[in-house]
Design a protein around this motif. Structure first.
Motif, PDB file in Angstrom:
ATOM      1  N   VAL B  99       8.082   6.686   3.216  1.00 45.28           N
ATOM      2  CA  VAL B  99       6.973   5.728   3.209  1.00 45.28           C
ATOM      3  C   VAL B  99       7.550   4.338   3.396  1.00 45.28           C
ATOM      4  O   VAL B  99       8.499   3.955   2.700  1.00 45.28           O
ATOM      5  CB  VAL B  99       6.197   5.785   1.873  1.00 45.28           C
ATOM      6  CG1 VAL B  99       5.029   4.795   1.877  1.00 45.28           C
ATOM      7  CG2 VAL B  99       5.713   7.201   1.586  1.00 45.28           C
ATOM      8  N   MET B 100       6.989   3.567   4.319  1.00 47.46           N
ATOM      9  CA  MET B 100       7.451   2.197   4.553  1.00 47.46           C
ATOM     10  C   MET B 100       6.262   1.234   4.492  1.00 47.46           C
ATOM     11  O   MET B 100       5.114   1.657   4.516  1.00 47.46           O
ATOM     12  CB  MET B 100       8.150   2.086   5.913  1.00 47.46           C
ATOM     13  CG  MET B 100       9.362   3.004   6.039  1.00 47.46           C
ATOM     14  SD  MET B 100      10.435   2.593   7.461  1.00 47.46           S
ATOM     15  CE  MET B 100      11.282   1.109   6.863  1.00 47.46           C
ATOM     16  N   GLU B 101       6.580  -0.057   4.380  1.00 49.87           N
ATOM     17  CA  GLU B 101       5.537  -1.085   4.406  1.00 49.87           C
ATOM     18  C   GLU B 101       5.866  -2.097   5.491  1.00 49.87           C
ATOM     19  O   GLU B 101       6.994  -2.622   5.552  1.00 49.87           O
ATOM     20  CB  GLU B 101       5.432  -1.782   3.048  1.00 49.87           C
ATOM     21  CG  GLU B 101       4.252  -2.739   2.995  1.00 49.87           C
ATOM     22  CD  GLU B 101       4.044  -3.290   1.584  1.00 49.87           C
ATOM     23  OE1 GLU B 101       3.540  -2.550   0.731  1.00 49.87           O
ATOM     24  OE2 GLU B 101       4.411  -4.460   1.359  1.00 49.87           O
ATOM     25  N   ALA B 102       4.897  -2.347   6.348  1.00 46.70           N
ATOM     26  CA  ALA B 102       5.073  -3.315   7.443  1.00 46.70           C
ATOM     27  C   ALA B 102       5.143  -4.730   6.877  1.00 46.70           C
ATOM     28  O   ALA B 102       4.602  -4.988   5.797  1.00 46.70           O
ATOM     29  CB  ALA B 102       3.897  -3.207   8.410  1.00 46.70           C
ATOM     30  N   PRO B 103       5.751  -5.662   7.609  1.00 45.80           N
ATOM     31  CA  PRO B 103       5.727  -7.067   7.165  1.00 45.80           C
ATOM     32  C   PRO B 103       4.296  -7.590   7.073  1.00 45.80           C
ATOM     33  O   PRO B 103       4.045  -8.562   6.351  1.00 45.80           O
ATOM     34  CB  PRO B 103       6.537  -7.805   8.242  1.00 45.80           C
ATOM     35  CG  PRO B 103       6.781  -6.839   9.338  1.00 45.80           C
ATOM     36  CD  PRO B 103       6.562  -5.469   8.821  1.00 45.80           C
ATOM     37  N   THR B 104       3.364  -6.959   7.776  1.00 44.47           N
ATOM     38  CA  THR B 104       1.954  -7.354   7.690  1.00 44.47           C
ATOM     39  C   THR B 104       1.222  -6.619   6.566  1.00 44.47           C
ATOM     40  O   THR B 104       0.014  -6.785   6.413  1.00 44.47           O
ATOM     41  CB  THR B 104       1.249  -7.077   9.037  1.00 44.47           C
ATOM     42  OG1 THR B 104       1.559  -5.739   9.473  1.00 44.47           O
ATOM     43  CG2 THR B 104       1.723  -8.054  10.095  1.00 44.47           C
ATOM     44  N   GLY B 105       1.930  -5.803   5.790  1.00 44.05           N
ATOM     45  CA  GLY B 105       1.365  -5.261   4.551  1.00 44.05           C
ATOM     46  C   GLY B 105       0.892  -3.819   4.588  1.00 44.05           C
ATOM     47  O   GLY B 105       0.709  -3.207   3.527  1.00 44.05           O
ATOM     48  N   GLN B 106       0.647  -3.258   5.780  1.00 43.67           N
ATOM     49  CA  GLN B 106       0.157  -1.865   5.819  1.00 43.67           C
ATOM     50  C   GLN B 106       1.293  -0.889   5.503  1.00 43.67           C
ATOM     51  O   GLN B 106       2.410  -1.040   5.977  1.00 43.67           O
ATOM     52  CB  GLN B 106      -0.400  -1.524   7.215  1.00 43.67           C
ATOM     53  CG  GLN B 106      -1.597  -2.339   7.666  1.00 43.67           C
ATOM     54  CD  GLN B 106      -1.185  -3.585   8.438  1.00 43.67           C
ATOM     55  OE1 GLN B 106      -0.030  -4.028   8.426  1.00 43.67           O
ATOM     56  NE2 GLN B 106      -2.145  -4.166   9.126  1.00 43.67           N
ATOM     57  N   ARG B 107       0.959   0.142   4.708  1.00 43.06           N
ATOM     58  CA  ARG B 107       1.880   1.256   4.508  1.00 43.06           C
ATOM     59  C   ARG B 107       1.834   2.168   5.736  1.00 43.06           C
ATOM     60  O   ARG B 107       0.765   2.338   6.338  1.00 43.06           O
ATOM     61  CB  ARG B 107       1.484   2.068   3.265  1.00 43.06           C
ATOM     62  CG  ARG B 107       1.593   1.293   1.964  1.00 43.06           C
ATOM     63  CD  ARG B 107       3.028   1.223   1.496  1.00 43.06           C
ATOM     64  NE  ARG B 107       3.196   0.301   0.379  1.00 43.06           N
ATOM     65  CZ  ARG B 107       3.328   0.664  -0.898  1.00 43.06           C
ATOM     66  NH1 ARG B 107       3.291   1.949  -1.229  1.00 43.06           N
ATOM     67  NH2 ARG B 107       3.515  -0.244  -1.844  1.00 43.06           N
ATOM     68  N   PHE B 108       2.969   2.780   6.081  1.00 37.28           N
ATOM     69  CA  PHE B 108       2.994   3.801   7.133  1.00 37.28           C
ATOM     70  C   PHE B 108       4.131   4.761   6.808  1.00 37.28           C
ATOM     71  O   PHE B 108       4.946   4.483   5.924  1.00 37.28           O
ATOM     72  CB  PHE B 108       3.148   3.172   8.528  1.00 37.28           C
ATOM     73  CG  PHE B 108       4.429   2.423   8.750  1.00 37.28           C
ATOM     74  CD1 PHE B 108       4.573   1.108   8.325  1.00 37.28           C
ATOM     75  CD2 PHE B 108       5.510   3.031   9.387  1.00 37.28           C
ATOM     76  CE1 PHE B 108       5.763   0.413   8.526  1.00 37.28           C
ATOM     77  CE2 PHE B 108       6.702   2.343   9.592  1.00 37.28           C
ATOM     78  CZ  PHE B 108       6.829   1.035   9.155  1.00 37.28           C
ATOM     79  N   CYS B 109       4.174   5.895   7.497  1.00 39.09           N
ATOM     80  CA  CYS B 109       5.204   6.890   7.200  1.00 39.09           C
ATOM     81  C   CYS B 109       6.051   7.203   8.426  1.00 39.09           C
ATOM     82  O   CYS B 109       5.559   7.182   9.559  1.00 39.09           O
ATOM     83  CB  CYS B 109       4.575   8.183   6.688  1.00 39.09           C
ATOM     84  SG  CYS B 109       3.834   7.987   5.049  1.00 39.09           S
ATOM     85  N   VAL B 110       7.319   7.499   8.173  1.00 39.90           N
ATOM     86  CA  VAL B 110       8.232   7.982   9.205  1.00 39.90           C
ATOM     87  C   VAL B 110       8.438   9.466   8.944  1.00 39.90           C
ATOM     88  O   VAL B 110       8.914   9.849   7.861  1.00 39.90           O
ATOM     89  CB  VAL B 110       9.564   7.219   9.162  1.00 39.90           C
ATOM     90  CG1 VAL B 110      10.521   7.740  10.230  1.00 39.90           C
ATOM     91  CG2 VAL B 110       9.320   5.719   9.358  1.00 39.90           C
ATOM     92  N   VAL B 111       8.051  10.293   9.908  1.00 38.23           N
ATOM     93  CA  VAL B 111       8.022  11.743   9.703  1.00 38.23           C
ATOM     94  C   VAL B 111       8.852  12.444  10.779  1.00 38.23           C
ATOM     95  O   VAL B 111       9.168  11.857  11.811  1.00 38.23           O
ATOM     96  CB  VAL B 111       6.557  12.264   9.732  1.00 38.23           C
ATOM     97  CG1 VAL B 111       5.691  11.525   8.716  1.00 38.23           C
ATOM     98  CG2 VAL B 111       5.950  12.149  11.128  1.00 38.23           C
ATOM     99  N   ARG B 112       9.185  13.700  10.519  1.00 36.34           N
ATOM    100  CA  ARG B 112       9.930  14.485  11.501  1.00 36.34           C
ATOM    101  C   ARG B 112       9.054  14.815  12.711  1.00 36.34           C
ATOM    102  O   ARG B 112       7.880  15.133  12.569  1.00 36.34           O
ATOM    103  CB  ARG B 112      10.422  15.790  10.860  1.00 36.34           C
ATOM    104  CG  ARG B 112      11.438  15.538   9.767  1.00 36.34           C
ATOM    105  CD  ARG B 112      12.159  16.798   9.374  1.00 36.34           C
ATOM    106  NE  ARG B 112      11.267  17.757   8.729  1.00 36.34           N
ATOM    107  CZ  ARG B 112      11.688  18.777   7.977  1.00 36.34           C
ATOM    108  NH1 ARG B 112      12.982  18.949   7.760  1.00 36.34           N
ATOM    109  NH2 ARG B 112      10.829  19.608   7.427  1.00 36.34           N
ATOM    110  N   ALA B 113       9.657  14.743  13.887  1.00 38.09           N
ATOM    111  CA  ALA B 113       8.898  14.986  15.120  1.00 38.09           C
ATOM    112  C   ALA B 113       8.379  16.410  15.170  1.00 38.09           C
ATOM    113  O   ALA B 113       9.129  17.362  14.923  1.00 38.09           O
ATOM    114  CB  ALA B 113       9.778  14.706  16.331  1.00 38.09           C
ATOM    115  N   THR B 114       7.088  16.547  15.493  1.00 35.33           N
ATOM    116  CA  THR B 114       6.489  17.881  15.657  1.00 35.33           C
ATOM    117  C   THR B 114       5.653  17.976  16.940  1.00 35.33           C
ATOM    118  O   THR B 114       5.271  19.080  17.320  1.00 35.33           O
ATOM    119  CB  THR B 114       5.563  18.238  14.466  1.00 35.33           C
ATOM    120  OG1 THR B 114       4.562  17.227  14.347  1.00 35.33           O
ATOM    121  CG2 THR B 114       6.343  18.342  13.161  1.00 35.33           C
TER     122      THR B 114
END
Lengths: 126, 126
Positions: B99-114
């Protein structure tokens, strides 16, 4: 009978620096940042999605940052009524689109269809 | 050299009724709702996106509802470092994703390619 489909999403950024926000998201997603015409370009930049053909924009907003989905349709009134029937709530009309809120709380917009493949791919509602 | 691309998004719903939330979003977006296996199926349902080929899930969460983006990659460590270099912040590792947070505040996820077309379409980072 009208049609609708997911057209993409808007990355709403609580910022006064649209350029920097769009640069971050363009680099993060590997998508070129495209300028929009005057009247839109002050608060929106487009990200060119060559992988999925989504309509994606970064928007400078004053509310807290979020991501909101856009649903495109060839009949906004009919689509808003359909979504109200599913439990969504109409929040406000802005220029050519309608802001709605899902029963689960997320805001989303109903916008005019612009995708090239809209007629071929959108869902037809009886 | 590693690769990444937007894989889709997760519709996070602050709810104890996953079925009802998934039904709303499936109907709103015109996408069939698919069950996931035990271990995932209690908190996630998949929406089958035949228009864009996105990976979309509805998730029952305890935090406020939102939509978060997923970035898929063939090298999670390298992709997280690349995103940190752009200004994002690592929040936490959960099972196979970060789980990461953008400098603009939104959370997002880095996941394995499928995605089936990952090798053909993802962006290669030097």
């Amino acid at each position: 009978m009208h049609k609708s489909q997911l057209s993409g999403f808007i990355i709403d950024c609580q910022t006064t620096d649209l350029d920097r926000s769009a640069d971050f998201w363009g680099n993060a997603l590997g998508m070129p940042v495209r300028e929009l015409p005057p009247g839109e370009g002050e608060i929106y930049k487009r990200l060119e999605d060559n992988q999925h053909g989504l309509h994606i924009e970064v928007q400078a907003v004053s509310h807290p940052s979020r991501v909101h989905l856009d649903i495109e349709t060839n009949d906004i009134d009919a689509e808003v009524r359909r979504l109200e029937g599913l439990g969504a709530r109409r929040i406000e009309e802005i220029r050519t689109w309608v802001v709605m809120e899902a029963p689960t709380g997320q805001r989303f917009c109903v916008v005019r269809a612009t995708s090239a493949d809209f007629d071929a791919k959108a869902t037809a509602w009886a």
